[in-house]
Design a protein around this motif. Structure first.
Motif, PDB file in Angstrom:
ATOM      1  N   GLU A  64       0.859  -1.186   0.067  1.00 11.13           N
ATOM      2  CA  GLU A  64      -0.034   0.232  -0.051  1.00 11.13           C
ATOM      3  C   GLU A  64       0.680   1.350   0.113  1.00 11.13           C
ATOM      4  O   GLU A  64       0.458   2.283  -0.615  1.00 11.13           O
ATOM      5  CB  GLU A  64      -1.037  -0.023   1.098  1.00 11.13           C
ATOM      6  N   CYS A  65       2.202   1.321   0.732  1.00 11.54           N
ATOM      7  CA  CYS A  65       2.782   2.284   0.712  1.00 11.54           C
ATOM      8  C   CYS A  65       3.423   2.752  -0.785  1.00 11.54           C
ATOM      9  O   CYS A  65       3.426   3.892  -0.953  1.00 11.54           O
ATOM     10  CB  CYS A  65       4.127   2.356   1.603  1.00 11.54           C
ATOM     11  N   VAL A  66       3.725   1.543  -1.634  1.00 12.84           N
ATOM     12  CA  VAL A  66       4.049   2.102  -2.981  1.00 12.84           C
ATOM     13  C   VAL A  66       3.010   2.592  -3.735  1.00 12.84           C
ATOM     14  O   VAL A  66       3.079   3.524  -4.536  1.00 12.84           O
ATOM     15  CB  VAL A  66       4.670   0.739  -3.641  1.00 12.84           C
ATOM     16  N   ALA A  67       1.836   1.787  -3.732  1.00 12.72           N
ATOM     17  CA  ALA A  67       0.837   2.380  -4.506  1.00 12.72           C
ATOM     18  C   ALA A  67       0.233   3.802  -4.048  1.00 12.72           C
ATOM     19  O   ALA A  67       0.264   4.592  -4.997  1.00 12.72           O
ATOM     20  CB  ALA A  67      -0.636   1.489  -4.115  1.00 12.72           C
ATOM     21  N   ALA A  68       0.324   4.062  -2.685  1.00 12.85           N
ATOM     22  CA  ALA A  68       0.059   5.633  -2.072  1.00 12.85           C
ATOM     23  C   ALA A  68       1.179   6.507  -2.826  1.00 12.85           C
ATOM     24  O   ALA A  68       0.774   7.542  -3.139  1.00 12.85           O
ATOM     25  CB  ALA A  68      -0.059   5.444  -0.621  1.00 12.85           C
ATOM     26  N   ALA A  69       2.372   6.290  -2.908  1.00 11.78           N
ATOM     27  CA  ALA A  69       3.109   7.100  -3.382  1.00 11.78           C
ATOM     28  C   ALA A  69       3.119   7.294  -4.946  1.00 11.78           C
ATOM     29  O   ALA A  69       3.136   8.584  -5.467  1.00 11.78           O
ATOM     30  CB  ALA A  69       4.630   6.487  -3.228  1.00 11.78           C
ATOM     31  N   ILE A  70       2.553   6.369  -5.513  1.00 12.84           N
ATOM     32  CA  ILE A  70       2.302   6.485  -6.932  1.00 12.84           C
ATOM     33  C   ILE A  70       1.082   7.252  -7.166  1.00 12.84           C
ATOM     34  O   ILE A  70       1.155   8.271  -8.041  1.00 12.84           O
ATOM     35  CB  ILE A  70       2.220   4.948  -7.738  1.00 12.84           C
ATOM     36  N   TYR A  71       0.152   6.894  -6.558  1.00 13.22           N
ATOM     37  CA  TYR A  71      -1.139   7.692  -6.685  1.00 13.22           C
ATOM     38  C   TYR A  71      -0.833   9.196  -6.330  1.00 13.22           C
ATOM     39  O   TYR A  71      -1.275  10.252  -7.111  1.00 13.22           O
ATOM     40  CB  TYR A  71      -2.405   7.282  -5.715  1.00 13.22           C
ATOM     41  N   ALA A  72      -0.066   9.537  -5.135  1.00 16.74           N
ATOM     42  CA  ALA A  72       0.401  10.694  -5.107  1.00 16.74           C
ATOM     43  C   ALA A  72       1.016  11.579  -6.070  1.00 16.74           C
ATOM     44  O   ALA A  72       0.738  12.754  -6.256  1.00 16.74           O
ATOM     45  CB  ALA A  72       0.865  10.982  -3.433  1.00 16.74           C
ATOM     46  N   GLY A  73       2.202  10.911  -6.530  1.00 18.79           N
ATOM     47  CA  GLY A  73       2.770  11.431  -7.720  1.00 18.79           C
ATOM     48  C   GLY A  73       1.880  11.733  -9.049  1.00 18.79           C
ATOM     49  O   GLY A  73       2.046  12.909  -9.523  1.00 18.79           O
ATOM     50  N   LEU A  74       1.020  11.009  -9.158  1.00 18.98           N
ATOM     51  CA  LEU A  74      -0.136  11.080 -10.394  1.00 18.98           C
ATOM     52  C   LEU A  74      -0.733  12.300  -9.930  1.00 18.98           C
ATOM     53  O   LEU A  74      -0.863  13.213 -10.948  1.00 18.98           O
ATOM     54  CB  LEU A  74      -0.938   9.758 -10.478  1.00 18.98           C
ATOM     55  N   ARG A  75      -1.307  12.435  -8.889  1.00 21.42           N
ATOM     56  CA  ARG A  75      -2.047  13.438  -8.528  1.00 21.42           C
ATOM     57  C   ARG A  75      -1.259  14.974  -8.434  1.00 21.42           C
ATOM     58  O   ARG A  75      -1.835  15.922  -9.201  1.00 21.42           O
ATOM     59  CB  ARG A  75      -2.934  13.340  -7.082  1.00 21.42           C
ATOM     60  N   LYS A  76      -0.159  14.968  -8.023  1.00 20.48           N
ATOM     61  CA  LYS A  76       0.656  15.866  -8.111  1.00 20.48           C
ATOM     62  C   LYS A  76       1.229  16.290  -9.734  1.00 20.48           C
ATOM     63  O   LYS A  76       0.986  17.610  -9.952  1.00 20.48           O
ATOM     64  CB  LYS A  76       1.912  15.719  -7.530  1.00 20.48           C
ATOM     65  N   GLN A  77       1.300  15.503 -10.483  1.00 22.81           N
ATOM     66  CA  GLN A  77       1.536  15.773 -11.807  1.00 22.81           C
ATOM     67  C   GLN A  77       0.275  16.300 -12.555  1.00 22.81           C
ATOM     68  O   GLN A  77       0.423  17.257 -13.315  1.00 22.81           O
ATOM     69  CB  GLN A  77       2.031  14.576 -12.759  1.00 22.81           C
ATOM     70  N   ALA A  78      -0.871  15.740 -12.145  1.00 17.60           N
ATOM     71  CA  ALA A  78      -2.266  16.158 -12.833  1.00 17.60           C
ATOM     72  C   ALA A  78      -2.657  17.665 -12.324  1.00 17.60           C
ATOM     73  O   ALA A  78      -3.223  18.357 -12.981  1.00 17.60           O
ATOM     74  CB  ALA A  78      -3.337  15.280 -12.383  1.00 17.60           C
ATOM     75  N   ARG A  79      -1.993  18.242 -11.384  1.00 13.89           N
ATOM     76  CA  ARG A  79      -2.297  19.586 -10.783  1.00 13.89           C
ATOM     77  C   ARG A  79      -1.354  20.541 -11.816  1.00 13.89           C
ATOM     78  O   ARG A  79      -1.873  21.946 -11.961  1.00 13.89           O
ATOM     79  CB  ARG A  79      -1.954  19.857  -9.317  1.00 13.89           C
ATOM     80  N   LYS A  80      -0.653  20.090 -12.485  1.00 14.49           N
ATOM     81  CA  LYS A  80       0.204  20.904 -13.704  1.00 14.49           C
ATOM     82  C   LYS A  80      -0.565  21.089 -15.031  1.00 14.49           C
ATOM     83  O   LYS A  80      -0.960  19.932 -15.502  1.00 14.49           O
ATOM     84  CB  LYS A  80       1.563  20.139 -13.992  1.00 14.49           C
ATOM     85  N   ARG A  81      -1.154  22.404 -15.054  1.00 16.87           N
ATOM     86  CA  ARG A  81      -2.186  22.607 -16.136  1.00 16.87           C
ATOM     87  C   ARG A  81      -1.457  23.557 -17.085  1.00 16.87           C
ATOM     88  O   ARG A  81      -0.530  24.308 -16.815  1.00 16.87           O
ATOM     89  CB  ARG A  81      -3.307  23.269 -15.527  1.00 16.87           C
TER      90      ARG A  81
END
Length: 84
Positions: A64-81
């Protein structure tokens, strides 16, 4: 990252990639830049859907810690518009 975005400068570090780098890569590859921008927006608009799909299909033993880190990275990148 095992790949890069090409253009004026090659981008390898995921945390430094900006939307303009996708457009620059499209231009480098002679792909229409308006289409590249629309594709980028589509991807960032659908990040939560993609995360939900992965969560529904991920192996039970996946850390879960790996999955959570990946999800957080995706969300952070998605905020770049693109600037409006």
């Amino acid at each position: 990252m095992a790949m890069s975005l090409k253009g004026k400068n090659t981008q390898y570090k995921l945390n430094r990639i900006q939307p303009r780098h996708f457009v620059s890569t499209a231009e480098y590859c002679m792909y229409p830049i308006d289409k590249a921008a629309k594709h980028y927006e589509y991807f960032v608009d659908n990040v939560e859907y993609a995360i939900a799909e992965v969560k529904g299909n991920i192996s039970a033993g996946f850390p879960e810690c790996v999955a959570a880190a990946i999800y957080a990275g995706l969300r952070k990148q998605a905020r770049k518009r693109f600037p409006k």
